[in-house]
Design a protein around this motif. Structure first.
Motif, PDB file in Angstrom:
ATOM      1  N   PHE A 588      70.705  45.113  18.765  1.00 24.52           N
ATOM      2  CA  PHE A 588      70.455  44.003  19.686  1.00 24.52           C
ATOM      3  C   PHE A 588      71.731  43.737  20.461  1.00 24.52           C
ATOM      4  N   PRO A 589      71.649  43.678  21.798  1.00 26.97           N
ATOM      5  CA  PRO A 589      72.870  43.554  22.599  1.00 26.97           C
ATOM      6  C   PRO A 589      73.445  42.141  22.532  1.00 26.97           C
ATOM      7  N   ILE A 590      74.050  41.820  21.421  1.00 28.25           N
ATOM      8  CA  ILE A 590      74.543  40.459  21.217  1.00 28.25           C
ATOM      9  C   ILE A 590      75.580  40.462  20.097  1.00 28.25           C
ATOM     10  N   MET A 591      76.483  39.464  20.121  1.00 23.66           N
ATOM     11  CA  MET A 591      77.460  39.320  19.036  1.00 23.66           C
ATOM     12  C   MET A 591      76.944  38.278  18.053  1.00 23.66           C
ATOM     13  N   GLU A 592      76.768  38.702  16.825  1.00 27.31           N
ATOM     14  CA  GLU A 592      76.263  37.788  15.804  1.00 27.31           C
ATOM     15  C   GLU A 592      77.200  36.608  15.620  1.00 27.31           C
ATOM     16  N   GLY A 593      76.601  35.468  15.318  1.00 28.18           N
ATOM     17  CA  GLY A 593      77.416  34.297  15.010  1.00 28.18           C
ATOM     18  C   GLY A 593      77.897  33.533  16.239  1.00 28.18           C
ATOM     19  N   THR A 594      77.560  34.014  17.438  1.00 20.54           N
ATOM     20  CA  THR A 594      77.978  33.275  18.631  1.00 20.54           C
ATOM     21  C   THR A 594      76.931  32.204  18.977  1.00 20.54           C
ATOM     22  N   LYS A 595      77.300  31.307  19.883  1.00 18.20           N
ATOM     23  CA  LYS A 595      76.367  30.253  20.290  1.00 18.20           C
ATOM     24  C   LYS A 595      75.143  30.846  20.988  1.00 18.20           C
ATOM     25  N   PHE A 596      75.373  31.880  21.789  1.00 18.25           N
ATOM     26  CA  PHE A 596      74.247  32.513  22.490  1.00 18.25           C
ATOM     27  C   PHE A 596      73.279  33.141  21.480  1.00 18.25           C
ATOM     28  N   TYR A 597      73.846  33.713  20.438  1.00 20.89           N
ATOM     29  CA  TYR A 597      73.026  34.296  19.365  1.00 20.89           C
ATOM     30  C   TYR A 597      72.137  33.215  18.744  1.00 20.89           C
ATOM     31  N   ARG A 598      72.752  32.094  18.405  1.00 24.80           N
ATOM     32  CA  ARG A 598      71.997  30.995  17.806  1.00 24.80           C
ATOM     33  C   ARG A 598      70.912  30.492  18.766  1.00 24.80           C
ATOM     34  N   HIS A 599      71.244  30.496  20.049  1.00 22.21           N
ATOM     35  CA  HIS A 599      70.285  30.018  21.048  1.00 22.21           C
ATOM     36  C   HIS A 599      69.024  30.890  21.054  1.00 22.21           C
ATOM     37  N   LEU A 600      69.212  32.201  21.092  1.00 26.22           N
ATOM     38  CA  LEU A 600      68.049  33.097  21.149  1.00 26.22           C
ATOM     39  C   LEU A 600      67.298  33.146  19.824  1.00 26.22           C
ATOM     40  N   PHE A 601      68.053  33.129  18.729  1.00 25.76           N
ATOM     41  CA  PHE A 601      67.447  33.380  17.413  1.00 25.76           C
ATOM     42  C   PHE A 601      66.984  32.108  16.705  1.00 25.76           C
ATOM     43  N   GLU A 602      67.412  30.923  17.173  1.00 18.37           N
ATOM     44  CA  GLU A 602      66.989  29.678  16.519  1.00 18.37           C
ATOM     45  C   GLU A 602      66.566  28.598  17.513  1.00 18.37           C
ATOM     46  N   GLU A 603      67.474  28.264  18.439  1.00 20.61           N
ATOM     47  CA  GLU A 603      67.240  27.067  19.261  1.00 20.61           C
ATOM     48  C   GLU A 603      66.012  27.142  20.155  1.00 20.61           C
ATOM     49  N   GLY A 610      58.953  30.522  21.416  1.00 17.66           N
ATOM     50  CA  GLY A 610      59.077  31.362  20.230  1.00 17.66           C
ATOM     51  C   GLY A 610      60.555  31.617  20.003  1.00 17.66           C
ATOM     52  N   LYS A 611      60.885  32.649  19.228  1.00 20.11           N
ATOM     53  CA  LYS A 611      62.302  32.979  19.058  1.00 20.11           C
ATOM     54  C   LYS A 611      62.454  34.475  18.819  1.00 20.11           C
ATOM     55  N   TRP A 612      63.695  34.946  18.980  1.00 25.52           N
ATOM     56  CA  TRP A 612      64.008  36.352  18.747  1.00 25.52           C
ATOM     57  C   TRP A 612      64.324  36.591  17.271  1.00 25.52           C
ATOM     58  N   GLY A 613      64.073  37.813  16.818  1.00 25.37           N
ATOM     59  CA  GLY A 613      64.497  38.230  15.489  1.00 25.37           C
ATOM     60  C   GLY A 613      65.007  39.656  15.581  1.00 25.37           C
TER      61      GLY A 613
END
Ligand code: XCC
Ligand code: SF4
Length: 658
Positions: A588-603, A610-613
């Motif tokens: 997944f083109p993303i850095m784990e643990g970043t705010k953007f990661y949290r945005h896509l995967f939770e917020e 829905g959300k990404w996984g």
């Protein structure tokens, strides 16, 4: 040692066993190695993916950079302009969405262009095959149909749908299909698409150096653009193609390389647009061309599809399919392919070299897609046969001059394809009361636990087909009904899951439903733009009732376990935006643990979407999807029903054992 031999020595060898579970592809990879021919599998083994790019930790949006961050310590640095890790990732992601959405919407626009020219009588080579669908669509779009000529209705439909692309302000037409509450969420967040051109233009603007530097705001524009794809360009591609070429109904068809025939002129069409393929269908049926093939010593002409237009023709007409994305080069290694015609998307440049090695005549046909050194025969819709007849003629010449030995893997699997959302309606509801009620009922009573869309590409970074097949098996074993499109559909078809008998692989509840209806546990809906059929089906499930008020309430999940393309990112994001939990594999083109990661995967979920996984392992992926489905069942208060079904089953087993 010379530079070159040093390099040769360093070249990693491909472990074919780890590269694919597709036996035909493996057999051809072994032949390719004997023949000294290289494929994308070899290049992937030889080229490690760039770790900085894989984590989206670099930006090259201006020449003060390119700037590189440390993915393990994303906030240690910023770009020269001060862009943070979140800005950089969100911008990169946005540009993937823009490119993917552009591909689908441009394809949809081509179909709509053709529709306009056909209904206005300027193109006579195509006609409207499904006037009923056209009339239904007109009614859905609030266009008057009573007592009007089909042509006038069609022109109004055209004008209405054109807004999907060019509208500057307002909402795209297909929001009419979106469940009220889902639409409310979109409106609240300001993400209802205006027109696709406007959204894609705005995304490119906002990701330019020094414009949008707030990852949440960039994500909003990603959402709006992706929705313009799913409920816009892709949906139009599906609807208009059905109207012009026919709405799929179940049809039996074969897949895999064994569909090639040694003694016939073999032609493959590979790409995404059905207009080329439909014309080729007419060309290979032409008595003059068939005779020419026979005069060249062939027993006939054999037309086979690949990739998405292949999946679409498989679903619509039962045309055999030779393989998915990672098999397009290897199929040429058979030496049996006399000509391959390609249009747009997923056409590897590597095809040119492999085709040259085996003498296959390769042709580009679309003005958007030429390949250096490859012959271009442009396809024009007002004279489509000029292009497709020429390809057939070239194929016949190649057949006559076949010099090299031909080796066709003797592998072919039959299955049932062609489940449009209309047909699912009819199949489950019966002729007199076609509806999704029985599907909803079976979900509510727990026989079917939920529905999963498993879609997308294959990718040489993972074992071809394996993740698709294991994930789907795991899902159906747990009573999750699976719907599919694109290359994933072909993976499962090759594995035999499209036979109704495959129902025995399903859990007791799903198996019972499949056996009653006579359907396979996995339903193929066509090409990637046909993912819009899944959106329409979801909307229908909400409308029928009993499963909540928005798509986000449904016990459904999505996955693209072996994806590679930007189109897949756009698809994933429009499913997320529509309310679906969507899990991707590979990377997944993303850095784990970043705010953007949290945005896509939770917020996003907290905001009503829905959300990404993400999971690489198919079993973990299935676990995540099933847990989500169970969470939704619980929220709907139907989790108890399922426990009862399982108890009934246990009771029955006890009875049978006694
Ligand atoms: Fe391409 Fe559409 Fe992916 Fe297959 S699934 S590799 S996008 S052909 Ni669409
Ligand atoms: Fe670097 Fe900023 Fe330019 Fe990107 S936009 S290359 S982060 S300076």
């Amino acid at each position: 040692m010379t530079e070159k031999s040093k390099k040769d020595e360093k070249q990693k060898t491909l472990n074919i066993q780890d590269a694919t579970i597709c036996e035909a592809t493996a057999q051809m990879l072994r032949k390719a190695e004997r023949d000294g021919v290289e494929t994308a599998f070899h290049r992937a083994a030889d080229m490690k993916a760039c770790p900085i790019g894989a984590d989206s930790a670099c930006c090259k949006n201006c020449t003060m950079g390119p700037c590189r961050l440390n993915p393990r310590d994303p906030y240690a640095k910023t770009g020269v302009c001060g862009a943070t890790a979140d800005t950089i990732q969100a911008r990169n992601f946005a540009r993937m969405v823009a490119s993917g959405a552009a591909a689908h919407t441009d394809h949809g626009m081509s179909m709509l262009d053709l529709f306009r020219e056909v209904v206005s009588g300027k193109i006579k080579e195509y006609a409207i095959k499904d006037p009923i669908k056209l009339a239904d669509l007109a009614v859905e779009l609030d266009i008057e149909v009573e007592g009007r000529e089909l042509k006038d209705i069609a022109l109004d439909v055209y004008r209405e749908l054109e807004r999907t692309y060019v509208q500057v302000d307002g909402e795209i037409p297909f929001v009419k299909r979106v469940p009220e509450k889902t639409l409310e969420t979109w409106r609240k967040h300001g993400v209802v698409p205006r027109g696709a051109m406007r959204e894609i233009m705005e995304i490119m603007h906002r990701t330019h150096m020094g414009v949008d530097q707030d990852y949440e705001n960039i994500t909003r524009q990603c959402t709006r653009t992706a929705l313009a794809d799913g409920w816009g360009g892709s949906m139009i591609a599906t609807e208009v193609s059905d109207i012009l070429f026919g709405t799929p109904t179940p049809v039996k068809a074969d897949v895999d390389m064994g569909c090639l025939k040694k003694n016939e002129v073999n032609i493959i069409i590979h790409g995404h647009e059905p207009n080329l393929f439909e014309s080729m269908l007419a060309s290979v049926d032409d008595p003059g061309l068939i005779q020419a093939a026979k005069d060249a010593g062939a027993e006939g002409i054999n037309l086979v599809g690949m990739c998405c237009s292949g999946a679409e023709m498989l679903s619509r007409h039962g045309i055999p399919h030779a393989g998915n994305f990672m098999s397009t080069e290897t199929v040429l290694v058979t030496g049996a392919v006399d000509a391959m015609g390609v249009d747009v998307q997923c056409i590897k440049q590597g095809l040119a070299k492999v085709a040259e090695c085996y003498g296959t005549r390769l042709f580009t046909t679309n003005p958007r897609c030429r390949i250096e050194g490859v012959t271009h025969i442009e396809f024009h819709e007002h004279a489509p046969r000029e292009c497709t007849d020429a390809i057939v003629e070239n194929a016949i010449v190649r057949f006559r001059n076949r010099r090299l030995p031909v080796e066709i893997p003797n592998i072919r699997t039959a299955g049932i394809h062609g489940f449009s959302h209309e047909y699912i309606n009819y199949m489950l509801g019966g002729t007199f009361r076609g509806s999704y009620t029985p599907l909803n009922d079976n979900i509510i009573n727990g026989r079917i636990r939920g529905v999963a869309g498993v879609v997308g590409c294959t990718n040489p970074r993972v074992k071809q087909d394996w993740v698709h097949v294991e994930l789907v098996k795991e899902l159906i074993k747990n009573d999750v009904l699976v719907v599919q499109t694109g290359c994933s559909q072909i993976s499962l078809a090759k594995a035999g899951l499209y036979k109704p008998e495959a129902a025995h692989l399903a859990g007791d509840g799903l198996r019972e439903v499949c056996e009653t209806v006579g359907m396979p546990p996995v339903l193929g809906l066509g090409s990637c733009v046909d993912n819009s059929r899944i959106l329409t089906a979801c909307a229908e499930m909400v409308r029928v009732g009993g499963l909540g008020e928005s798509i986000a309430d449904l016990p459904v999940a999505g996955a693209a376990p072996e994806y590679m393309s930007e189109k897949a990112i756009s698809i994933g994001h429009y499913f997320v935006a529509s309310g679906v939990y969507t899990v991707f594999g590979v990377t997944f083109p993303i850095m784990e643990g970043t705010k953007f990661y949290r945005h896509l995967f939770e917020e996003l979920e907290e905001l009503g979407f829905g959300k990404w996984g993400f999971a690489k392992d198919p079993y973990e992926m299935a676990r995540l999807m099933i847990a989500h489905i169970d969470k939704k069942r619980k929220a709907l208060g139907i989790d108890k029903a399922r426990e009862r079904v399982l108890m009934d089953m246990a009771d029955r087993q006890r009875l049978e054992a006694a």
